[in-house]
Design a protein around this motif. Sequence first.
Motif, PDB file in Angstrom:
ATOM      1  N   LEU A   2      41.893  24.968  36.421  1.00  0.00           N
ATOM      2  CA  LEU A   2      42.986  25.461  35.576  1.00  0.00           C
ATOM      3  C   LEU A   2      42.498  26.541  34.619  1.00  0.00           C
ATOM      4  N   LYS A   3      41.310  26.324  34.055  1.00  0.00           N
ATOM      5  CA  LYS A   3      40.811  27.254  33.054  1.00  0.00           C
ATOM      6  C   LYS A   3      40.508  28.628  33.648  1.00  0.00           C
ATOM      7  N   GLN A   4      40.288  28.676  34.969  1.00  0.00           N
ATOM      8  CA  GLN A   4      39.950  29.940  35.622  1.00  0.00           C
ATOM      9  C   GLN A   4      41.131  30.914  35.670  1.00  0.00           C
ATOM     10  N   LYS A   5      42.316  30.436  35.279  1.00  0.00           N
ATOM     11  CA  LYS A   5      43.473  31.340  35.238  1.00  0.00           C
ATOM     12  C   LYS A   5      43.405  32.278  34.036  1.00  0.00           C
ATOM     13  N   THR A   6      42.554  31.957  33.087  1.00  0.00           N
ATOM     14  CA  THR A   6      42.361  32.810  31.915  1.00  0.00           C
ATOM     15  C   THR A   6      40.912  33.275  31.860  1.00  0.00           C
ATOM     16  N   GLU A   7      40.687  34.338  31.127  1.00  0.00           N
ATOM     17  CA  GLU A   7      39.342  34.913  31.055  1.00  0.00           C
ATOM     18  C   GLU A   7      38.391  33.982  30.309  1.00  0.00           C
ATOM     19  N   ASN A   8      37.169  33.932  30.801  1.00  0.00           N
ATOM     20  CA  ASN A   8      36.136  33.150  30.145  1.00  0.00           C
ATOM     21  C   ASN A   8      35.895  33.711  28.740  1.00  0.00           C
ATOM     22  N   PRO A   9      36.161  32.917  27.702  1.00  0.00           N
ATOM     23  CA  PRO A   9      36.028  33.435  26.327  1.00  0.00           C
ATOM     24  C   PRO A   9      34.599  33.806  25.951  1.00  0.00           C
ATOM     25  N   TRP A  10      33.613  33.364  26.748  1.00  0.00           N
ATOM     26  CA  TRP A  10      32.213  33.658  26.427  1.00  0.00           C
ATOM     27  C   TRP A  10      31.782  35.047  26.900  1.00  0.00           C
ATOM     28  N   ILE A  11      32.588  35.672  27.776  1.00  0.00           N
ATOM     29  CA  ILE A  11      32.185  36.954  28.351  1.00  0.00           C
ATOM     30  C   ILE A  11      31.980  38.029  27.276  1.00  0.00           C
ATOM     31  N   LYS A  12      32.898  38.146  26.332  1.00  0.00           N
ATOM     32  CA  LYS A  12      32.816  39.183  25.294  1.00  0.00           C
ATOM     33  C   LYS A  12      32.595  38.578  23.912  1.00  0.00           C
ATOM     34  N   ILE A  13      31.964  37.405  23.899  1.00  0.00           N
ATOM     35  CA  ILE A  13      31.817  36.689  22.624  1.00  0.00           C
ATOM     36  C   ILE A  13      30.956  37.449  21.629  1.00  0.00           C
ATOM     37  N   ASP A  14      29.905  38.147  22.122  1.00  0.00           N
ATOM     38  CA  ASP A  14      29.021  38.870  21.207  1.00  0.00           C
ATOM     39  C   ASP A  14      29.694  40.110  20.625  1.00  0.00           C
ATOM     40  N   GLU A  15      30.710  40.630  21.333  1.00  0.00           N
ATOM     41  CA  GLU A  15      31.465  41.768  20.809  1.00  0.00           C
ATOM     42  C   GLU A  15      32.487  41.307  19.769  1.00  0.00           C
ATOM     43  N   LYS A  16      33.059  40.148  20.019  1.00  0.00           N
ATOM     44  CA  LYS A  16      34.087  39.642  19.113  1.00  0.00           C
ATOM     45  C   LYS A  16      33.496  39.047  17.835  1.00  0.00           C
ATOM     46  N   TYR A  17      32.347  38.400  17.978  1.00  0.00           N
ATOM     47  CA  TYR A  17      31.703  37.766  16.830  1.00  0.00           C
ATOM     48  C   TYR A  17      30.243  38.196  16.747  1.00  0.00           C
ATOM     49  N   PRO A  18      29.972  39.428  16.335  1.00  0.00           N
ATOM     50  CA  PRO A  18      28.578  39.877  16.228  1.00  0.00           C
ATOM     51  C   PRO A  18      27.822  39.088  15.157  1.00  0.00           C
TER      52      PRO A  18
ATOM     53  N   ILE B  30      30.662  15.831  15.306  1.00  0.00           N
ATOM     54  CA  ILE B  30      29.535  15.736  14.375  1.00  0.00           C
ATOM     55  C   ILE B  30      28.438  14.878  14.982  1.00  0.00           C
ATOM     56  N   MET B  31      27.238  15.435  14.985  1.00  0.00           N
ATOM     57  CA  MET B  31      26.057  14.708  15.423  1.00  0.00           C
ATOM     58  C   MET B  31      25.106  14.631  14.223  1.00  0.00           C
ATOM     59  N   PRO B  32      24.120  13.745  14.261  1.00  0.00           N
ATOM     60  CA  PRO B  32      23.187  13.650  13.130  1.00  0.00           C
ATOM     61  C   PRO B  32      22.499  14.973  12.805  1.00  0.00           C
ATOM     62  N   TYR B  33      22.225  15.781  13.834  1.00  0.00           N
ATOM     63  CA  TYR B  33      21.481  17.025  13.631  1.00  0.00           C
ATOM     64  C   TYR B  33      22.357  18.214  13.270  1.00  0.00           C
ATOM     65  N   GLY B  34      23.697  18.056  13.335  1.00  0.00           N
ATOM     66  CA  GLY B  34      24.557  19.184  12.998  1.00  0.00           C
ATOM     67  C   GLY B  34      26.012  18.937  13.345  1.00  0.00           C
ATOM     68  N   ALA B  35      26.828  19.963  13.111  1.00  0.00           N
ATOM     69  CA  ALA B  35      28.270  19.875  13.364  1.00  0.00           C
ATOM     70  C   ALA B  35      28.692  20.992  14.310  1.00  0.00           C
ATOM     71  N   PHE B  36      29.554  20.652  15.275  1.00  0.00           N
ATOM     72  CA  PHE B  36      30.090  21.638  16.206  1.00  0.00           C
ATOM     73  C   PHE B  36      31.434  22.131  15.688  1.00  0.00           C
ATOM     74  N   VAL B  37      31.540  23.450  15.606  1.00  0.00           N
ATOM     75  CA  VAL B  37      32.740  24.071  15.047  1.00  0.00           C
ATOM     76  C   VAL B  37      33.408  24.917  16.124  1.00  0.00           C
ATOM     77  N   GLU B  38      34.693  24.665  16.373  1.00  0.00           N
ATOM     78  CA  GLU B  38      35.449  25.472  17.329  1.00  0.00           C
ATOM     79  C   GLU B  38      35.937  26.729  16.616  1.00  0.00           C
ATOM     80  N   ILE B  39      35.435  27.893  17.074  1.00  0.00           N
ATOM     81  CA  ILE B  39      35.820  29.152  16.424  1.00  0.00           C
ATOM     82  C   ILE B  39      36.884  29.894  17.232  1.00  0.00           C
ATOM     83  N   ALA B  40      37.057  29.498  18.510  1.00  0.00           N
ATOM     84  CA  ALA B  40      38.111  30.016  19.377  1.00  0.00           C
ATOM     85  C   ALA B  40      38.284  29.001  20.489  1.00  0.00           C
ATOM     86  N   GLU B  41      39.391  29.067  21.234  1.00  0.00           N
ATOM     87  CA  GLU B  41      39.619  28.099  22.295  1.00  0.00           C
ATOM     88  C   GLU B  41      38.508  28.191  23.339  1.00  0.00           C
TER      89      GLU B  41
END
Length: 294
Positions: free
Chosen positions: A183-199, A211-222
């Motif tokens: 299903l996800k393949q119907k949209t562009e992989n958000p990681w392809i241009k991630i370095d351009e969008k979030y330098p 949340i894990m003991p060593y850190g927290a995972f933050v969703e910055i885009a879908e």
Amino acid sequence: DENNMPKLSVSKASFQKSWDKLCSEYKEGQVIKGLMKHRVKGGIIVDLFGIEAFLPGSQLDIAPVRNMDDFIGKEYDLKILKINTDRKNIVVSRRELLEADRADKRSTLLKDMEKGSIRAGVVKNITDFGAFIDLGGLDGLLHITDMSWKRISHPSEMLEIGQKVDAVILDIDNVKERVSLGLKQKTENPWIKIDEKYPVGTTIKGRVVNIMPYGAFVEIAEGVEGLIHVSEMSWTKRITKAGEVLSVGEEVEAVVLDIQKDQKKISLGLRQTTQNPWEVLAQKYPAGSKIKGK
């Protein structure tokens, strides 16, 4: 009989006539139409042009039948499994015809399918690892990892049985007659241009999703998550567990420290959103300054 009178039977003659005709026109393995008459133990009695045949419950349908009474009074094509001429009984199957028809449909569907194409289907079953999609006679597997670019813990978060979906054909195994869907393949992989969008150095806003003991995972885009390591949470405090600072669902601002696009990893910093107090200290109290402290 005792009076030397022959006993005659119209019904037996009619049965014998029908039996001879049926046996001359039909053989084991052939298809014949039958009318569902009534239920018996273990199956249904079927009328084949005046001859009663037995349809076992296991041969009624591909899937287990909950109520055989739903079939009574209806006519179906049946396959003759066994003709016993000595006992004059016949065993038939509806299931074998359904399975053969489904096999033909599977073969036709597989020939028509192409990788990368989109096919319409209906959610047939949901498991912990994915969902099976009925593509019109052939089931395809939609794995949980191919449902969304974002993190989901169970397929039921996105799908429900009976739901219509359009999925991408990812892989086709003609030998095993298996189809992998996405299903996800119907949209562009958000990681392809991630370095351009979030330098690196960009301040982003996101939501804490895990949340894990060593850190927290933050969703910055879908479909895109970054990790704030405990070492990047505070300039002055020694943080031993990420849960001491952040909680799931909390909205935070963080700075992009590093991007490893190939490995789909983003390092984020929480403390970088404020000025480093050690740098301020160096300006405020240069070497040689006299200070007072407690």
